[in-house]
Design a protein around this motif. Structure first.
Motif, PDB file in Angstrom:
ATOM      1  N   GLU A   7       0.809  -1.207   0.000  1.00 58.08           N
ATOM      2  CA  GLU A   7       0.000   0.000   0.000  1.00 58.08           C
ATOM      3  C   GLU A   7       0.853   1.273   0.000  1.00 58.08           C
ATOM      4  N   GLY A   8       2.115   1.165   0.388  1.00 54.40           N
ATOM      5  CA  GLY A   8       2.963   2.348   0.485  1.00 54.40           C
ATOM      6  C   GLY A   8       3.940   2.535  -0.649  1.00 54.40           C
ATOM      7  N   SER A   9       3.917   1.647  -1.662  1.00 59.21           N
ATOM      8  CA  SER A   9       4.842   1.778  -2.784  1.00 59.21           C
ATOM      9  C   SER A   9       4.252   1.093  -4.007  1.00 59.21           C
ATOM     10  N   ASP A  10       4.986   1.157  -5.117  1.00 57.29           N
ATOM     11  CA  ASP A  10       4.573   0.444  -6.323  1.00 57.29           C
ATOM     12  C   ASP A  10       5.512  -0.718  -6.617  1.00 57.29           C
ATOM     13  N   ALA A  11       6.240  -1.189  -5.613  1.00 60.23           N
ATOM     14  CA  ALA A  11       7.193  -2.280  -5.796  1.00 60.23           C
ATOM     15  C   ALA A  11       6.479  -3.577  -6.157  1.00 60.23           C
ATOM     16  N   VAL A  12       7.137  -4.377  -7.008  1.00 60.58           N
ATOM     17  CA  VAL A  12       6.659  -5.726  -7.291  1.00 60.58           C
ATOM     18  C   VAL A  12       7.054  -6.621  -6.119  1.00 60.58           C
ATOM     19  N   VAL A  13       6.133  -7.484  -5.712  1.00 58.94           N
ATOM     20  CA  VAL A  13       6.375  -8.401  -4.600  1.00 58.94           C
ATOM     21  C   VAL A  13       6.397  -9.827  -5.138  1.00 58.94           C
ATOM     22  N   MET A  14       7.398 -10.589  -4.737  1.00 56.06           N
ATOM     23  CA  MET A  14       7.565 -11.967  -5.183  1.00 56.06           C
ATOM     24  C   MET A  14       7.631 -12.875  -3.967  1.00 56.06           C
ATOM     25  N   ALA A  15       7.076 -14.071  -4.107  1.00 48.05           N
ATOM     26  CA  ALA A  15       7.093 -15.008  -2.996  1.00 48.05           C
ATOM     27  C   ALA A  15       7.710 -16.321  -3.443  1.00 48.05           C
ATOM     28  N   GLU A  16       8.750 -16.740  -2.732  1.00 46.87           N
ATOM     29  CA  GLU A  16       9.512 -17.948  -3.058  1.00 46.87           C
ATOM     30  C   GLU A  16       8.732 -19.202  -2.678  1.00 46.87           C
ATOM     31  N   SER A  17       9.021 -20.291  -3.382  1.00 41.93           N
ATOM     32  CA  SER A  17       8.390 -21.575  -3.069  1.00 41.93           C
ATOM     33  C   SER A  17       8.649 -21.967  -1.617  1.00 41.93           C
ATOM     34  N   GLY A  18       7.631 -22.563  -1.009  1.00 39.77           N
ATOM     35  CA  GLY A  18       7.722 -22.947   0.394  1.00 39.77           C
ATOM     36  C   GLY A  18       6.672 -22.209   1.201  1.00 39.77           C
ATOM     37  N   ARG A  61       4.240 -11.887  -8.017  1.00 42.61           N
ATOM     38  CA  ARG A  61       4.776 -13.000  -8.795  1.00 42.61           C
ATOM     39  C   ARG A  61       5.030 -14.189  -7.876  1.00 42.61           C
ATOM     40  N   VAL A  62       4.581 -15.329  -8.339  1.00 42.26           N
ATOM     41  CA  VAL A  62       4.789 -16.571  -7.608  1.00 42.26           C
ATOM     42  C   VAL A  62       4.813 -17.695  -8.638  1.00 42.26           C
ATOM     43  N   SER A  63       5.566 -18.743  -8.367  1.00 44.11           N
ATOM     44  CA  SER A  63       5.632 -19.887  -9.281  1.00 44.11           C
ATOM     45  C   SER A  63       4.960 -21.079  -8.631  1.00 44.11           C
TER      46      SER A  63
END
Length: 586
Positions: free
Chosen positions: A408-419, A438-440
């Motif tokens: 909510e405070g930025s326009d950064a892309v957030v990615m989540a690692e497997s697990g 982004r998530v795989s």
């Protein structure tokens, strides 16, 4: 596909064969095959090349450095390939991965397989052993004598959509044409161009013809659109949104609001439809929400319109509850996708570009009457918990802080690692715009986003944040690469000194006493040693300030968060699915 790829022009014949252009700055000499290959890549729109050098690939590597393509030297070939995948999604341009012979190729394969599963456009350029040295145990020999070449350097669609070995310059026109065709097609495209070392320095002996291709958007007949509109008008329906529909976010929103439909999304589709919208009922599959199943059981939609998702295991768990009464209307550019996940369910298959399909379908659904009373739909529960001043950090508290400060405070892309990292992220984080998560959940390789975050941040020229586990961070990271090129990547490490998804999962399956612990690492000290910045967070009261510092830092930044391992991640539906398959191991 973006308009810049709709008319791809590989006009290489003039530039590659004209020695007059070279004579302005240096003595005339024949154009080399390595230089010709790089010029082809430039004309295909490539802006970035990631990889690891080596003697066998040196001529191509040098040609890349002397081109307009930005070359980043990575620490591991798999990391370069993961980064290339994420750079493609950040820039919508094909990205090159380069590697030398032998282990250079095999190291890259995991990341390249991930690129294919994710639908990225990546061109892998590698060396192979020169013909006179084959079968003689050359150093890192890469030939049929030593390497299982089928599907790696041959044109079989097992690993690559297209693979070729350039044994002579006469092969280059066909290579150029095949790359152009592949990149112009919708969906992903992963190619492998293998060039023997001696061929790289051969003189160009052929002209490369100009190739101009227009990408034809897959669409459907008026009869099909009419039938879809008829079926969807019979009773309220659900919309199931996947990553493949990310270019059609506005059309999906319009259709949902005009029809009052419930909207759910796959884990990779988060944010395509706003998760704070009253018609959003939740994420399906892994890390998903009970509200989705509540809707399917209590509201019983007649049909579900599926847009851009394969409905694979982590999206659906093939749960029969997700099958609507009269089946699916499934739209995808790949004709092999509809009906594959649920072969016994009635499926009306539509092969089309989703945006084009929805634009036509919307003509049958005029703007909804604003005076009609909207239906109250089940929605995901948002149970906020207050930070404590003592004790280890609870993952849910960390996710709430990431939501507030980063999302909510930025326009950064957030990615989540497997697990457990992507279980917590999928379940708790909420996005209102496409392209920010982004998530795989297909290939799901550990190490994808601890390295992919570097490619995304570089291609965006801005902040990208990866939520990762300590196991993945120890496995494969590119902090050093980010430092070298001053890429503002951020790693948020869930440090619980164990492979906790494996530990929690095996326990839920009934297996006891399996050791998943790892010695606790100090990732801040590791980051400092590589030239990055970092903060270790041991108390919940310190999370917000640490996140804010990471967000404004212009350097690569590591947040080492000491996590309470006793908190159960939302993975129960995955484990139940494994148990239903009579799984005997995790």
């Amino acid at each position: 596909m973006d308009a810049k790829f709709e008319d791809i022009k590989a006009d290489t014949s003039k530039e590659l064969n004209s020695t007059e252009q070279q004579s302005h700055s240096k003595p005339s000499r024949p154009f080399l095959v390595a230089e010709a290959v790089v010029k082809i890549l430039e004309n295909l729109g490539v802006e970035y090349a990631f990889g690891v050098s080596g003697g066998a690939i040196a001529p191509v590597w040098a040609a890349l450095h002397n081109s307009s393509i930005q070359v980043l030297h990575f620490r591991h070939e798999a990391g370069a390939a993961f980064a290339a995948t994420e750079a493609y999604f950040a820039s919508d341009r094909p990205v090159v991965v380069f590697a030398t012979t032998g282990p250079g190729i095999t190291n890259a394969l995991t990341g390249l397989l991930a690129a294919g599963w994710e639908g990225a456009k990546v061109i892998f350029v590698s060396a192979s052993t020169s013909a006179p040295q084959r079968g003689r145990w050359a150093f890192q020999e890469t030939t049929a004598y030593t390497t299982p070449c089928t599907g790696i350097v041959s044109s079989l669609e097992q690993i690559f959509h297209y693979a070729a070995t350039v044994e002579c310059s006469d092969r280059l026109p066909e290579v150029s044409r095949r790359l152009t065709v592949g990149l112009a097609q919708p969906g992903g495209f992963v190619a492998h161009i293998s060039i023997p070392t001696n061929i790289q320095t051969n003189s160009l002996k052929t002209s490369l013809p100009e190739v101009t291709l227009s990408h034809a958007v897959a669409t459907v007949t008026e009869e099909t659109i009419t039938e879809c509109a008829r079926l969807l008008s019979e009773r309220p329906f659900a919309i199931w949104v996947g990553f493949g529909a990310r270019q059609a976010a506005e059309e999906i929103r319009q259709l949902a609001q005009r029809t009052g439909s419930a909207v759910m999304c796959s884990p990779r589709g988060k944010g395509i439809f706003p998760e704070d919208h009253p018609q959003f009922i939740g994420v399906t599959g892994f890390g998903g929400h009970k509200s989705v199943l509540t809707y399917m059981e209590e509201y019983c939609p007649l049909h579900t319109l599926v847009l851009g998702t394969r409905l694979g295991e982590f999206t659906s768990f093939w749960n029969p509850t997700m099958i609507p009464e009269q089946g699916f209307l499934h739209v995808d550019i790949d004709p092999n996708v509809p009906g594959a996940a649920y072969p016994d369910a009635k499926t009306f298959a539509i092969q089309s570009d989703i945006k084009v399909f929805l634009k036509e379908l919307l003509k049958y659904f005029p703007a909804k009457n604003s005076h009609s009373k909207p239906i109250t739909l089940p929605q995901p529960e948002l149970d906020l918990i207050k930070p404590c001043r003592s004790g280890l950090v609870r993952p849910k508290v960390l996710m709430d802080a990431i939501q507030q400060v980063i999302i909510e405070g930025s326009d950064a892309v957030v990615m989540a690692e497997s697990g457990n990292s992507f279980a917590w992220g999928i379940h708790h984080l909420r996005f209102s715009k496409p392209g920010r998560f982004r998530v795989s959940t297909g290939f799901g390789s550990m190490g994808h986003f601890v390295t992919g975050v570097v490619g995304a941040a570089h291609a965006m020229n801005g902040k990208a944040v990866a939520i990762v586990g300590d196991g993945a961070m120890l496995m494969n990271n590119e902090i050093s690469t980010a430092v070298q090129h001053q890429i503002p990547a951020v790693w948020i490490v869930l440090n619980d000194s164990r492979y906790n998804m494996c530990g929690q999962g095996t326990t839920m399956q009934g297996f006891k006493g399996i050791n998943v612990e790892i010695p606790q690492a100090d990732f801040v000290k590791i980051a400092w040693a590589m030239g990055a910045d970092g903060i270790r967070v041991e108390r919940e009261s310190d999370i917000q300030a640490a996140l804010e510092k990471a967000l404004v830092s212009t350097n690569p930044f590591v947040l080492d968060v000491i996590i309470d391992p006793s908190w159960k991640a939302p993975i129960a539906n995955r484990i139940n699915n494994l148990i239903s398959q009579s799984a005997t191991n995790y």
